[in-house]
Design an enzyme around this catalytic site. Structure first.
Site, PDB file in Angstrom:
ATOM      1  CG  HIS A  85      -0.392   0.372   2.379  1.00  0.00           C
ATOM      2  ND1 HIS A  85       0.405  -0.807   3.272  1.00  0.00           N
ATOM      3  CD2 HIS A  85      -0.382   1.445   3.347  1.00  0.00           C
ATOM      4  CE1 HIS A  85       0.858  -0.485   4.532  1.00  0.00           C
ATOM      5  NE2 HIS A  85       0.585   1.022   4.308  1.00  0.00           N
TER       6      HIS A  85
HETATM    7  N1  UDP Z   1      -3.185  -6.017   9.084  1.00  0.00           N
HETATM    8  C1  UDP Z   1      -4.338  -6.656   9.280  1.00  0.00           C
HETATM    9  N2  UDP Z   1      -5.024  -6.843   8.167  1.00  0.00           N
HETATM   10  C2  UDP Z   1      -4.519  -6.774   6.745  1.00  0.00           C
HETATM   11  C3  UDP Z   1      -3.355  -6.364   6.770  1.00  0.00           C
HETATM   12  C4  UDP Z   1      -2.637  -5.822   7.894  1.00  0.00           C
HETATM   13  O1  UDP Z   1      -4.884  -6.842  10.249  1.00  0.00           O
HETATM   14  O2  UDP Z   1      -5.481  -6.937   5.765  1.00  0.00           O
HETATM   15  C5  UDP Z   1      -2.371  -5.568  10.262  1.00  0.00           C
HETATM   16  C6  UDP Z   1      -1.043  -6.072  10.300  1.00  0.00           C
HETATM   17  O3  UDP Z   1      -0.954  -7.298  11.018  1.00  0.00           O
HETATM   18  C7  UDP Z   1      -0.209  -5.105  11.058  1.00  0.00           C
HETATM   19  C8  UDP Z   1      -0.764  -3.954  10.620  1.00  0.00           C
HETATM   20  O4  UDP Z   1      -2.235  -4.318  10.023  1.00  0.00           O
HETATM   21  O5  UDP Z   1      -0.393  -5.335  12.312  1.00  0.00           O
HETATM   22  C9  UDP Z   1      -0.039  -3.062   9.720  1.00  0.00           C
HETATM   23  O6  UDP Z   1      -0.771  -2.282   8.994  1.00  0.00           O
HETATM   24  P1  UDP Z   1      -0.376  -1.410   7.765  1.00  0.00           P
HETATM   25  O7  UDP Z   1       0.475  -2.294   6.837  1.00  0.00           O
HETATM   26  O8  UDP Z   1      -1.622  -0.590   7.333  1.00  0.00           O
HETATM   27  O9  UDP Z   1       0.641  -0.341   8.436  1.00  0.00           O
HETATM   28  P2  UDP Z   1       2.221  -0.254   8.261  1.00  0.00           P
HETATM   29  O10 UDP Z   1       2.686  -1.311   9.382  1.00  0.00           O
HETATM   30  O11 UDP Z   1       2.629  -0.085   6.861  1.00  0.00           O
HETATM   31  O12 UDP Z   1       2.437   0.898   9.238  1.00  0.00           O
END
Ligand code: UDP
Length: 361
Positions: A209
């Site tokens: 994303h």
């Molecule tokens: N996550 C979730 N469902 C999904 C994708 C991600 O529960 O379909 C959780 C994942 O386990 C992690 C968090 O969302 O704990 C990460 O979110 P994201 O990738 O949006 O944020 P980033 O880590 O990039 O800041």
């Protein structure tokens, strides 16, 4: 002590859940601590918000600022305007922000300008990549934070390099991992498990994303086609983020191995990760979870603000080219899993440490 806790986006909800539990535990022990939960409304889709409140037993927010989406400036500005009113109507001793989203930075600025102390959970991590909105949010937030809670000694060292007084830096571990440990016994298979005939240890999970991977439609398509080919019969489950979905629109990609699914709730998603063969992602949080679960993780980014996931954990930094992913994936198929470990203090107790420290302030 009255604490206002701010949460705006999916990774925030996962991080505040154990902090709230730690506060409630202290309250039950008779401590004089109260919290007010403010949801900024940055993520408002059921899949990215409500599901996490339900599954992680997060109480209904006391206030929802309902800012919704917008450009970086529109969103940040709207959060600031709404949070200023919120704080004036509901004064507190401390504003606690987590992570690196726009809500984190916007609410930290507003609090500081009202002379309210700011605590930042997950302070000090740095990718060094100023093209990432998150890096700007981290730097601005940490420049006005009073109490810094870090996930690693390298994050603490970054803050010292920036001139932060060491007595305000607390290396406490990782609240994201608190949530993981608290919920591992509750994870369950998603409904499509049987439909796609998934088998433990024999499929890949993909999430993308970040603007560097998804904003340019043609390169995103090439990346997906490349991963589809590389998977060579292994199924690839792709919970598609709304941002990525909007860019692909109605494009019909005719992929053989990649299965698009909705963004998953936490319990289904962690089940998918824990039982997977490998993960390909551009998320920072997922590279932490795979590290703890010992699942090979390929990160489609040129840098990471979480170096311990590489040096100690299972994470491999790939860059954003499909060619390099294919090369590193082949190497992994030949050599097998790298020996990995769990970073220091990622033991499920970070939130309790944070609240213990705050109660001494
Ligand atoms: N996550 C979730 N469902 C999904 C994708 C991600 O529960 O379909 C959780 C994942 O386990 C992690 C968090 O969302 O704990 C990460 O979110 P994201 O990738 O949006 O944020 P980033 O880590 O990039 O800041």
């Amino acid at each position: 002590m009255k604490i206002t806790i701010v949460a705006g986006a999916r990774p925030n909800f996962i991080k505040i859940a154990p902090i709230i539990k730690a506060i409630e535990k202290k309250q039950n022990e008779g401590a004089n601590v109260f919290y007010r939960l403010v949801h900024t409304g940055q993520h408002y889709d059921k899949n990215l918000s409500d599901t996490f409140f339900d599954e992680l037993n997060i109480p209904k927010p006391d206030s929802n600022l309902e800012v919704k989406s917008g450009s970086q400036a529109e969103q940040t500005g709207a959060i600031m305007v709404a949070f200023e009113k919120e704080l004036l109507q509901n004064p507190c001793d401390l504003v606690l922000v987590v992570g690196d989203v726009n809500s984190t930075m916007a609410c930290a600025i507003v609090a500081k300008k009202q002379n309210i102390k700011v605590a930042h959970v997950e302070a000090g991590i740095r990718s060094g990549d100023m093209t990432m909105p998150e890096e700007i949010n981290r730097i601005v937030t940490d420049s006005i934070t009073d109490y810094f809670f870090t996930t690693s000694t390298s994050a603490s060292e970054n803050l010292i390099k920036y001139g932060v007084d060491e007595t305000n830096i607390h290396f406490v571990g990782n609240v994201m991992i608190d949530t993981l440990y608290q919920n591992l016994g509750r994870i369950f298979e998603p409904l499509f498990w049987n439909e796609f005939q998934l088998e433990t240890g024999n499929y890949i999970v993909l999430t993308l994303h970040r603007p560097s991977n998804v904003d340019e439609e043609q390169s995103l398509i090439q990346l997906l086609q490349g991963i589809d080919k590389m998977a060579d019969g292994k199924k690839v489950i792709f919970p598609i983020h709304p941002r990525t979905k909007a860019i692909l629109g109605e494009t019909n990609l005719e992929l053989k191995n990649i299965h698009f699914v909705e963004p998953q709730g936490y319990l289904n998603f962690m089940y998918l990760i824990k039982n997977s063969f490998a993960v390909i992602t551009d998320s920072g949080g997922i590279s932490e979870e795979t590290t703890v679960l010992g699942i090979p993780c390929f990160t489609m980014r040129n840098n990471t603000e979480r170096p311990e996931t590489q040096s100690i954990g299972t994470n491999k930094l790939v860059g954003i080219s499909i060619g390099n992913l294919v090369k590193l994936f082949r190497e992994f198929l030949q050599k097998g899993k790298k020996k990995s470990g769990i970073p220091e203090l990622w033991d499920g107790k970070a939130s309790e440490r944070i609240i213990d420290i705050l109660l001494q302030k």
